[in-house]
Scaffold this active site. Sequence first.
Site, short mmCIF file in Angstrom:
data_model
loop_
_atom_site.label_atom_id
_atom_site.label_comp_id
_atom_site.label_asym_id
_atom_site.label_seq_id
_atom_site.Cartn_x
_atom_site.Cartn_y
_atom_site.Cartn_z
N LYS A 1 0.20 5.20 8.51
CA LYS A 1 0.87 5.42 7.20
C LYS A 1 -0.19 5.52 6.09
O LYS A 1 -0.16 6.43 5.28
CB LYS A 1 1.82 4.23 6.96
CG LYS A 1 2.57 4.23 5.65
CD LYS A 1 2.00 3.32 4.58
CE LYS A 1 1.91 1.85 4.88
NZ LYS A 1 1.41 1.03 3.80
N LYS B 1 -7.24 1.18 -3.48
CA LYS B 1 -6.79 0.56 -2.22
C LYS B 1 -6.83 1.57 -1.07
O LYS B 1 -7.33 1.29 0.03
CB LYS B 1 -5.38 0.00 -2.40
CG LYS B 1 -4.68 -0.46 -1.13
CD LYS B 1 -5.39 -1.61 -0.45
CE LYS B 1 -4.79 -1.88 0.92
NZ LYS B 1 -5.56 -2.79 1.74
N THR C 1 0.87 -1.18 0.00
CA THR C 1 0.00 0.00 0.00
C THR C 1 0.90 1.22 0.00
O THR C 1 1.59 1.49 0.99
CB THR C 1 -0.92 -0.01 1.24
OG1 THR C 1 -1.58 -1.27 1.30
CG2 THR C 1 -1.94 1.11 1.15
P1 NAP Z 1 5.37 -6.10 7.82
O1 NAP Z 1 5.04 -7.40 8.40
O2 NAP Z 1 5.78 -4.97 8.70
O3 NAP Z 1 6.50 -6.33 6.68
C1 NAP Z 1 7.15 -5.23 6.10
C2 NAP Z 1 8.19 -5.71 5.10
O4 NAP Z 1 8.86 -4.55 4.56
C3 NAP Z 1 9.29 -6.62 5.70
O5 NAP Z 1 9.68 -7.55 4.74
C4 NAP Z 1 10.39 -5.61 5.98
O6 NAP Z 1 11.68 -6.18 6.04
C5 NAP Z 1 10.29 -4.74 4.74
N1 NAP Z 1 10.95 -3.45 4.91
C6 NAP Z 1 10.60 -2.44 5.76
N2 NAP Z 1 11.45 -1.39 5.61
C7 NAP Z 1 12.34 -1.75 4.65
C8 NAP Z 1 13.43 -1.10 4.03
N3 NAP Z 1 13.79 0.16 4.36
N4 NAP Z 1 14.12 -1.77 3.07
C9 NAP Z 1 13.76 -3.02 2.72
N5 NAP Z 1 12.74 -3.70 3.26
C10 NAP Z 1 12.01 -3.07 4.21
O7 NAP Z 1 4.13 -5.49 6.99
P2 NAP Z 1 2.92 -6.29 6.30
O8 NAP Z 1 1.79 -6.36 7.27
O9 NAP Z 1 3.42 -7.51 5.63
O10 NAP Z 1 2.48 -5.19 5.20
C11 NAP Z 1 3.20 -5.06 3.98
C12 NAP Z 1 2.42 -4.12 3.07
O11 NAP Z 1 1.11 -4.66 2.83
C13 NAP Z 1 2.20 -2.71 3.65
O12 NAP Z 1 2.27 -1.76 2.61
C14 NAP Z 1 0.78 -2.79 4.20
O13 NAP Z 1 0.18 -1.51 4.26
C15 NAP Z 1 0.12 -3.71 3.18
N6 NAP Z 1 -1.04 -4.48 3.65
C16 NAP Z 1 -1.04 -5.03 4.90
C17 NAP Z 1 -2.15 -5.73 5.34
C18 NAP Z 1 -2.20 -6.31 6.73
O14 NAP Z 1 -3.32 -6.57 7.21
N7 NAP Z 1 -1.08 -6.56 7.38
C19 NAP Z 1 -3.26 -5.90 4.49
C20 NAP Z 1 -3.20 -5.38 3.20
C21 NAP Z 1 -2.09 -4.65 2.79
P3 NAP Z 1 12.27 -6.71 7.45
O15 NAP Z 1 11.72 -8.10 7.63
O16 NAP Z 1 13.73 -6.66 7.27
O17 NAP Z 1 11.78 -5.75 8.52
#
Ligand code: NAP
Length: 290
Positions: A238, A169, A93
């Site tokens: 965010k 989205k 997102t």
């Molecule tokens: P998450 O568990 O916090 O995972 C974030 C990912 O981004 C991890 O792989 C992290 O790597 C990586 N990352 C963060 N900063 C970085 C950087 N500077 N350089 C390289 N990699 C970096 O988040 P998530 O829940 O999977 O969400 C991921 C995306 O999907 C977001 O945009 C979120 O808004 C969207 N989303 C989430 C949901 C939900 O319910 N969770 C639903 C729909 C969409 P590390 O492992 O090294 O920290």
Amino acid sequence: MDVGFIGLGQMGSQIAGNLIEAGHRVTVWNRSADKAAPLVAEGASLAATPAEAARQPVVMSMLADDRALEAVAFGEDGILASGTPTIHVSMSTISIAIADRLASAHRDAGQTFVSAPVFGRPLAAAAKKLFVVAAGPAEAVAICQPLFDAVGQRSFNLGETPNKANIVKLSGNFLIMTVIESLAEAMTLAGRYGVDKSMLLDTLTGSVFGGLIYEVYGKVLVEEKYEPAGFTLPLGFKDMSLVAEAAVAAGVPMPMLSLGRDRLIATMARERPELDWASMAKTVEANAGL
Ligand code: NAP
């Protein structure tokens, strides 16, 4: 299909696992390499850099925010430096601005950019129940369709301009925030009059407020189960900030957005960042003296 996958957080690890299960040959990269181990055990190959993961016909990314995507795409060993005419499918997102920037940078690099953000929390991702909202050059979206089918229950094609998927989205997440806020207010009010949360929710979702978001977030609010988070407070903030950015750029006042964004700021000041964004209900209750 040979596919790279970058970003193995809560969502990405489930999505990549489902791609492997569907028989795709997946090459993974994550900033913290330890998160790749379970997928490598399931048959994924490990890339040393994002560029290496992108040396495939398609590379998907599922990263926290614009900054993460920027690092992975524009960095020294980033996707744009892979020297491969890959299709980059961004599932994160992200802002409209970075979607536009990526679409033109990939075009200049002889690559293609597709936006494909998703609706659904990590449990939905694990169950292949995501809704994929895709937009980008038609031929590229068609190539990616088997990948969308492997991770979601339905996909939507919003046409050739990637940012259209991102604005849909962001609009959806804005609506989810308003549901959390309004349910929390209604539950707090009804509670004052002796109606417990589950009785209110069962009555409303069983009558005129049926629907996935009311049911999923209603359950979280009834159970006050804000941990482990499906979607954390900082990620929710965010997204609401991205909606605000898009609204300012387009000259669209969104007073309910301002209220919800402030509610998230107040909740982040009171609570731990690990909590689900639905914990904004705790601030609603606190304001009522609970
Ligand atoms: P998450 O568990 O916090 O995972 C974030 C990912 O981004 C991890 O792989 C992290 O790597 C990586 N990352 C963060 N900063 C970085 C950087 N500077 N350089 C390289 N990699 C970096 O988040 P998530 O829940 O999977 O969400 C991921 C995306 O999907 C977001 O945009 C979120 O808004 C969207 N989303 C989430 C949901 C939900 O319910 N969770 C639903 C729909 C969409 P590390 O492992 O090294 O920290």
